[in-house]
Design a protein around this motif. Structure first.
Motif, PDB file in Angstrom:
ATOM      1  N   VAL A 215     -15.467 -24.669 -13.789  1.00 40.22           N
ATOM      2  CA  VAL A 215     -15.481 -23.221 -14.006  1.00 40.22           C
ATOM      3  C   VAL A 215     -16.711 -22.621 -13.332  1.00 40.22           C
TER       4      VAL A 215
ATOM      5  N   ALA B  76     -10.809 -24.054 -20.319  1.00 39.86           N
ATOM      6  CA  ALA B  76     -11.007 -23.987 -18.870  1.00 39.86           C
ATOM      7  C   ALA B  76      -9.727 -23.593 -18.138  1.00 39.86           C
ATOM      8  N   ASP B  77      -8.571 -23.988 -18.663  1.00 43.33           N
ATOM      9  CA  ASP B  77      -7.302 -23.631 -18.015  1.00 43.33           C
ATOM     10  C   ASP B  77      -7.094 -22.120 -17.987  1.00 43.33           C
TER      11      ASP B  77
ATOM     12  N   LEU C 195      -8.933 -27.288  -7.364  1.00 46.35           N
ATOM     13  CA  LEU C 195      -8.175 -26.401  -6.501  1.00 46.35           C
ATOM     14  C   LEU C 195      -8.930 -26.154  -5.215  1.00 46.35           C
TER      15      LEU C 195
ATOM     16  N   ASP D 147      -1.597 -24.898  -6.211  1.00 43.66           N
ATOM     17  CA  ASP D 147      -0.736 -23.936  -6.899  1.00 43.66           C
ATOM     18  C   ASP D 147       0.308 -23.295  -5.981  1.00 43.66           C
TER      19      ASP D 147
ATOM     20  N   ILE E  97     -12.107 -28.260 -14.469  1.00 40.22           N
ATOM     21  CA  ILE E  97     -10.763 -27.684 -14.333  1.00 40.22           C
ATOM     22  C   ILE E  97      -9.923 -28.634 -13.480  1.00 40.22           C
ATOM     23  N   LYS E  98      -8.625 -28.378 -13.439  1.00 41.15           N
ATOM     24  CA  LYS E  98      -7.775 -29.061 -12.467  1.00 41.15           C
ATOM     25  C   LYS E  98      -8.257 -28.581 -11.097  1.00 41.15           C
TER      26      LYS E  98
ATOM     27  N   ARG F 118      -9.214 -20.859 -15.163  1.00 40.40           N
ATOM     28  CA  ARG F 118      -8.617 -21.250 -13.883  1.00 40.40           C
ATOM     29  C   ARG F 118      -7.437 -20.336 -13.553  1.00 40.40           C
ATOM     30  N   GLN F 119      -6.575 -20.077 -14.523  1.00 36.09           N
ATOM     31  CA  GLN F 119      -5.408 -19.227 -14.280  1.00 36.09           C
ATOM     32  C   GLN F 119      -5.836 -17.804 -13.923  1.00 36.09           C
TER      33      GLN F 119
ATOM     34  N   LEU G 297     -15.873 -21.775  -9.863  1.00 32.68           N
ATOM     35  CA  LEU G 297     -15.088 -20.540  -9.798  1.00 32.68           C
ATOM     36  C   LEU G 297     -15.993 -19.317  -9.913  1.00 32.68           C
TER      37      LEU G 297
ATOM     38  N   SER H  49     -14.168 -16.795 -16.955  1.00 35.50           N
ATOM     39  CA  SER H  49     -15.071 -17.877 -16.539  1.00 35.50           C
ATOM     40  C   SER H  49     -16.293 -17.940 -17.447  1.00 35.50           C
TER      41      SER H  49
ATOM     42  N   GLU I  80     -14.040 -27.661  -8.718  1.00 37.52           N
ATOM     43  CA  GLU I  80     -13.712 -28.638  -9.760  1.00 37.52           C
ATOM     44  C   GLU I  80     -14.171 -28.200 -11.139  1.00 37.52           C
TER      45      GLU I  80
END
Length: 95
Positions: free
Chosen positions: A28, A65-66, A12, A86, A9-10, A69-70, A31, A55, A26
């Motif tokens: 999923v 994956a985005d 965070l 973010d 992922i991007k 992430r969202q 997360l 996830s 970095e």
């Protein structure tokens, strides 16, 4: 599907262990580990369940994956946690 294959992922940083204490993610899988780790704030679960579901779907390649992430960011916000990068603009405005 090989579950050991990371789903990137991007990156965070989430304010997870208290004010000003951030955890890095970095993938999923990172997360999902935070969602399942037992330290998620109590009573903050409606979006938590959606984030966990997304996830798992991303790990299995059913969604991108985005999307996962969202969903995680939304769950973190519901729980009162900041997510960087973010929330960077929002935090600058509050200063």
């Amino acid at each position: 599907m090989d579950l050991d294959l990371p789903v990137f992922i991007k990156p965070l940083e989430v304010e997870f262990d208290g004010v000003g204490q951030y955890r890095h993610a970095e993938t999923v899988q990172d997360l999902a580990a935070m969602l399942l780790g037992g330290k998620w704030p109590k009573g903050k679960g409606k979006k938590l369940h959606a984030a966990l579901w997304r996830s798992m779907e991303a790990i299995e390649w059913y969604v991108d994956a985005d999307t996962a992430r969202q969903a995680f960011v939304e769950a973190a916000h519901e729980a009162g946690m900041h997510v960087l990068p973010d929330d960077t603009d929002e935090m600058k405005q509050a200063s």
